[in-house]
Design a protein around this motif. Structure first.
Motif, short mmCIF file in Angstrom:
data_model
loop_
_atom_site.label_atom_id
_atom_site.label_comp_id
_atom_site.label_asym_id
_atom_site.label_seq_id
_atom_site.Cartn_x
_atom_site.Cartn_y
_atom_site.Cartn_z
N TRP A 122 43.24 18.74 44.31
CA TRP A 122 43.07 17.18 44.67
C TRP A 122 44.38 16.65 44.76
N HIS A 158 47.20 14.56 36.52
CA HIS A 158 46.11 14.37 35.58
C HIS A 158 46.28 12.69 35.16
N LEU A 183 35.48 15.72 41.00
CA LEU A 183 36.81 15.15 40.31
C LEU A 183 36.81 14.13 39.36
N CYS A 217 37.68 14.56 35.06
CA CYS A 217 38.66 13.57 34.51
C CYS A 217 37.60 13.01 33.03
N LEU A 251 42.17 20.12 39.83
CA LEU A 251 43.08 19.18 39.85
C LEU A 251 44.19 19.02 40.77
#
Length: 183
Positions: A51, A107, A172, A176, A48
């Protein structure tokens, strides 16, 4: 068009890195935290972070050393957090803390971007995706709520996920929304 190509290349590098290094990084994290689920959480946080910071990372350089270092630091931070938690529990046994990922703000920012992308879908598809991803409803429940068939729900979800993958790597989205089915 150069920016789009570059973004696509970064997305591909990210997904390839996720597939190639996820297990190894989990083993690396396990050597510190000694708990498989916590190790997976640590590695999810690492990806995360990668990214979210993708614009700052030079993907022309080998990424594994960076991932290993990030994993080690996250695992050590988790262990330090546990020590604090134990000390706090000894002082205040009735209080219960929950471990939060180190990059919770990143996040949340990502979830907001995904929600915004869902918001640009056609009305019915947007409703289905919201119920599916955000409210975690099953296909049948969505069909009943919206008065449509389960197959129509599946079609809207397929369309919505395809649309989301245009901007976000599949790995990704799984980080999530780990309950994504058939992804």
């Amino acid at each position: 068009m150069g920016r789009e190509t570059e973004a696509c290349d970064v997305k591909i590098l990210f997904e390839n890195s996720f597939r190639e290094f996820f297990k190894s990084l989990c083993f690396h994290a396990m050597s510190f935290v000694k708990d498989e689920e916590v190790a997976k959480d640590v590695v999810h946080d690492v990806f995360l972070t990668v990214w979210v910071r993708r614009d700052e990372i030079d993907f022309a350089q080998p990424i594994l050393p960076y991932l290993l270092s990030l994993t080690r630091h996250r695992a050590i931070n988790y262990l330090e957090h546990l020590k604090v938690k134990v000390r706090h529990a000894e002082q205040k046994p009735e209080a219960e803390e929950v471990y939060l990922p180190a990059d919770d703000a990143g996040h949340e920012e990502l979830i907001l971007k995904i929600k915004a992308r869902i918001g640009t879908l056609p009305d019915r598809c947007r409703e289905v995706m919201f119920l599916y991803l955000i409210e975690c409803k099953k296909y049948k429940e969505i069909a009943e709520i919206l008065g449509i068939s389960v197959n129509t729900v599946k079609t809207h979800i397929s369309t919505g996920l395809k649309y989301l993958r245009e901007e976000f790597p599949a790995s990704l989205l799984l980080l999530c929304f780990p309950d994504l089915k058939n992804y």
